[in-house]
Design a protein around this motif. Structure first.
Motif, PDB file in Angstrom:
ATOM      1  N   MET A  27       0.827  -1.214   0.000  1.00 11.78           N
ATOM      2  CA  MET A  27       0.000   0.000   0.000  1.00 11.78           C
ATOM      3  C   MET A  27       0.859   1.260   0.000  1.00 11.78           C
ATOM      4  N   CYS A  28       2.008   1.202   0.647  1.00  5.04           N
ATOM      5  CA  CYS A  28       2.933   2.332   0.603  1.00  5.04           C
ATOM      6  C   CYS A  28       3.380   2.575  -0.832  1.00  5.04           C
ATOM      7  N   GLY A  29       3.694   1.497  -1.557  1.00  3.24           N
ATOM      8  CA  GLY A  29       4.086   1.639  -2.953  1.00  3.24           C
ATOM      9  C   GLY A  29       2.982   2.219  -3.804  1.00  3.24           C
ATOM     10  N   MET A  30       1.752   1.743  -3.602  1.00  2.00           N
ATOM     11  CA  MET A  30       0.629   2.296  -4.363  1.00  2.00           C
ATOM     12  C   MET A  30       0.460   3.783  -4.077  1.00  2.00           C
ATOM     13  N   GLN A 144      -6.773  -3.986   7.896  1.00  2.00           N
ATOM     14  CA  GLN A 144      -7.153  -2.696   7.350  1.00  2.00           C
ATOM     15  C   GLN A 144      -6.343  -1.555   7.948  1.00  2.00           C
ATOM     16  N   THR A 145      -5.893  -1.711   9.192  1.00  2.00           N
ATOM     17  CA  THR A 145      -5.022  -0.693   9.790  1.00  2.00           C
ATOM     18  C   THR A 145      -3.683  -0.645   9.060  1.00  2.00           C
ATOM     19  N   ALA A 146      -3.116  -1.815   8.756  1.00  2.00           N
ATOM     20  CA  ALA A 146      -1.865  -1.849   7.992  1.00  2.00           C
ATOM     21  C   ALA A 146      -2.059  -1.238   6.617  1.00  2.00           C
ATOM     22  N   LEU A 147      -3.189  -1.547   5.997  1.00  2.00           N
ATOM     23  CA  LEU A 147      -3.498  -1.011   4.673  1.00  2.00           C
ATOM     24  C   LEU A 147      -3.573   0.518   4.705  1.00  2.00           C
ATOM     25  N   LEU A 148      -4.297   1.049   5.690  1.00  2.00           N
ATOM     26  CA  LEU A 148      -4.456   2.506   5.788  1.00  2.00           C
ATOM     27  C   LEU A 148      -3.140   3.191   6.148  1.00  2.00           C
ATOM     28  N   THR A 149      -2.335   2.538   6.984  1.00  2.00           N
ATOM     29  CA  THR A 149      -1.042   3.126   7.349  1.00  2.00           C
ATOM     30  C   THR A 149      -0.136   3.244   6.132  1.00  2.00           C
ATOM     31  N   GLY A 154       2.666   6.417   1.971  1.00  2.00           N
ATOM     32  CA  GLY A 154       3.112   6.387   0.585  1.00  2.00           C
ATOM     33  C   GLY A 154       3.137   7.728  -0.130  1.00  2.00           C
ATOM     34  N   PRO A 155       2.041   8.512  -0.090  1.00  2.00           N
ATOM     35  CA  PRO A 155       2.060   9.780  -0.820  1.00  2.00           C
ATOM     36  C   PRO A 155       3.167  10.733  -0.363  1.00  2.00           C
ATOM     37  N   LEU A 156       3.443  10.760   0.942  1.00  2.00           N
ATOM     38  CA  LEU A 156       4.528  11.614   1.434  1.00  2.00           C
ATOM     39  C   LEU A 156       5.865  11.175   0.853  1.00  2.00           C
ATOM     40  N   MET A 157       6.138   9.874   0.877  1.00  2.00           N
ATOM     41  CA  MET A 157       7.394   9.368   0.327  1.00  2.00           C
ATOM     42  C   MET A 157       7.475   9.622  -1.180  1.00  2.00           C
ATOM     43  N   GLY A 158       6.343   9.392  -1.873  1.00  2.00           N
ATOM     44  CA  GLY A 158       6.336   9.619  -3.313  1.00  2.00           C
ATOM     45  C   GLY A 158       6.584  11.065  -3.683  1.00  2.00           C
ATOM     46  N   GLY A 159       5.997  11.978  -2.914  1.00  2.00           N
ATOM     47  CA  GLY A 159       6.216  13.395  -3.177  1.00  2.00           C
ATOM     48  C   GLY A 159       7.667  13.788  -2.999  1.00  2.00           C
ATOM     49  N   LEU A 160       8.308  13.240  -1.959  1.00  2.00           N
ATOM     50  CA  LEU A 160       9.718  13.550  -1.727  1.00  2.00           C
ATOM     51  C   LEU A 160      10.597  12.979  -2.837  1.00  2.00           C
ATOM     52  N   LEU A 161      10.300  11.767  -3.280  1.00  2.00           N
ATOM     53  CA  LEU A 161      11.076  11.157  -4.363  1.00  2.00           C
ATOM     54  C   LEU A 161      10.930  11.969  -5.656  1.00  2.00           C
ATOM     55  N   ALA A 162       9.693  12.384  -5.959  1.00  2.00           N
ATOM     56  CA  ALA A 162       9.465  13.137  -7.194  1.00  2.00           C
ATOM     57  C   ALA A 162      10.138  14.496  -7.150  1.00  2.00           C
ATOM     58  N   GLU A 163      10.127  15.128  -5.988  1.00  2.00           N
ATOM     59  CA  GLU A 163      10.738  16.450  -5.847  1.00  2.00           C
ATOM     60  C   GLU A 163      12.239  16.384  -6.121  1.00  2.00           C
ATOM     61  N   ARG A 164      12.852  15.269  -5.747  1.00  2.00           N
ATOM     62  CA  ARG A 164      14.309  15.184  -5.895  1.00  2.00           C
ATOM     63  C   ARG A 164      14.743  14.585  -7.220  1.00  2.00           C
ATOM     64  N   TRP A 165      13.989  13.578  -7.724  1.00  2.00           N
ATOM     65  CA  TRP A 165      14.465  12.839  -8.891  1.00  2.00           C
ATOM     66  C   TRP A 165      13.486  12.811 -10.059  1.00  2.00           C
ATOM     67  N   GLY A 166      12.356  13.488  -9.962  1.00  2.00           N
ATOM     68  CA  GLY A 166      11.445  13.566 -11.097  1.00  2.00           C
ATOM     69  C   GLY A 166      10.249  12.633 -10.983  1.00  2.00           C
TER      70      GLY A 166
END
Length: 414
Positions: A27-30, A144-149, A154-166
């Motif tokens: 779910m973090c990856g998604m 469902q708690t693991a899923l929601l966590t 995920g979106p926070l990590m994805g935003g940081l990755l995109a900001e640095r590497w596209g």
């Protein structure tokens, strides 16, 4: 006296704990790709209508895969789905990152949806294997708690990755965590559908033959499908589409304030879900499901009509509470409706009902807004009222369809 039950519970959690870690990873990856999906699609020079397809095709793929995945889980076991699904997700993510045109990107987003359907259905069935009628709510709550966590991180990590590497960086991140999840599942997870798990509540009987019509004949099953459809409909129509528009148009909120408002609602759901799983094993699940669906309807009506910002925030908190309250109970109730040996198709069809709502939500809500007048400060209110009416109907239909169950034997609470 309690040595055997305690040992059984410990054995169950030795399987459940790594499974929850894998759910969180997937779910973090998604979630990583959510902040950049539209921007990445736009970079191929396509218009808004086509940009929306990058989200839609993912849901459509899951819609078609969930039920076959459940059938495969019953026929060949759960384990292959638990490592095969993340493997498909990882490979499709690499291909999406390397896509040279929009059509290719769409194809690989569809394949990602296939991988998601395989894994999520297999994981839900495996969790249900390990939870008997008196503990299944807690297992579903943990799942469902693991899923929601994972979906929150995920979106926070994805935003940081995109900001640095596209824009492609989150897809590479998605591939990495999916690959780790596949490897971990392959090495650490046993097959849960086997005679050795019979005492833990596993579904180990030979599968009964029959199709979807036979599943729908199970008392209480069709109503819980309608509730699940409504909840997923609410997720895309109200939470993703209409509520941000109400916040911007009626209250003049900036994007950061809108994000904070949605995070509040999601945070309340995340905090509520473990408690809801515990309650689902101690009070009648039917009552929790009816209360949850009815409360979602009330919250959406308040959001549609509220004239002040404090009431808007309060209604969002109520929405998060209502959604968290019913999740584990609905999944546990549906598992209890499964005919002998057909747990996989039963939960696969439950996920299919949800994904139909996931895909239909934005379309129906958009149509309602387009044909409505501007009462209550804008056409978005009409879409929210339609969503509220759907949840009210689902609550009433579930209450009416299950009122003679006292309770289902497979749904007996502790």
């Amino acid at each position: 006296m309690d040595t055997v039950p305690n040992a059984a519970r410990t054995a169950e959690w030795r399987v459940i704990a790594p499974m929850l870690v894998i759910v969180l990873f997937v779910m973090c990856g998604m979630g990583m790709v959510i902040p950049v999906l539209s921007l990445y699609a736009q970079s191929f020079g396509v218009g808004p209508a086509l940009i929306g397809l990058i989200i839609t095709v993912f849901g459509v793929a899951r819609l078609f895969v969930n039920l076959p995945a459940g059938i495969l889980a019953d026929r060949y076991g759960r384990r292959a789905l638990l490592w095969g699904g993340p493997l498909v997700l990882g490979g499709a993510s690499i291909a999406a990152a390397l896509a040279e045109d929009f059509a290719v990107l769409l194809v690989w987003r569809f394949v990602q949806g296939v991988g998601s359907g395989l894994y999520m259905t297999g994981a839900m069935v495996a969790i249900a294997d390990l939870g008997d009628s008196r503990s299944r709510g807690r297992r579903m709550g943990a799942y469902q708690t693991a899923l929601l966590t994972g979906a929150s991180i995920g979106p926070l990590m994805g935003g940081l990755l995109a900001e640095r590497w596209g824009y492609t960086a989150p897809f590479w991140g998605f591939a990495a965590v999916s690959g780790l999840a596949a490897l971990f599942a392959f090495l650490a997870l046993p097959e849960t559908r086997r005679p050795a798990n019979a005492n833990a509540g596993a579904d180990t009987r030979p599968p009964e033959r029959g199709g979807v019509r036979d599943l729908l004949r199970q008392r209480g099953y069709a109503p819980v499908l309608l509730v699940t459809f409504g909840v997923f409909f609410t997720r895309t129509a109200a939470q993703w589409q209409l509520i941000p528009l109400v916040a911007a148009h009626r209250f003049g909120m900036a994007p950061d304030a809108i994000g904070l408002a949605l995070t509040l609602s999601a945070g309340v759901t995340l905090v509520t879900t473990p408690l809801a799983g515990w309650l689902a094993d101690r009070v009648p699940r039917r009552g929790l499901i009816v209360a949850s669906a009815a409360s979602v309807a009330v919250a959406l009506g308040l959001i549609a009509a509220c004239p002040t910002v404090p009431l808007f925030w309060g209604a969002l908190a109520l929405l998060g509470l209502a959604l968290g309250l019913g999740g584990p109970a609905s999944s546990a109730f549906a598992a209890g409706c499964a005919p002998d040996g057909r747990l996989g198709p039963t939960l696969g069809l439950l996920r299919t009902a949800g994904d139909v709502g996931f895909v239909a939500g934005p379309l129906v809500a958009g149509f309602a807004v387009a044909v409505s007048d501007t009462a209550f400060g804008g056409g978005e209110a009409a879409g929210l009222f339609v969503n509220a009416a759907l949840m009210a109907i689902a609550a009433a239909a579930f209450a009416a369809g299950t009122h003679r169950l006292s309770p289902l034997p497979k749904e007996t609470t502790a």
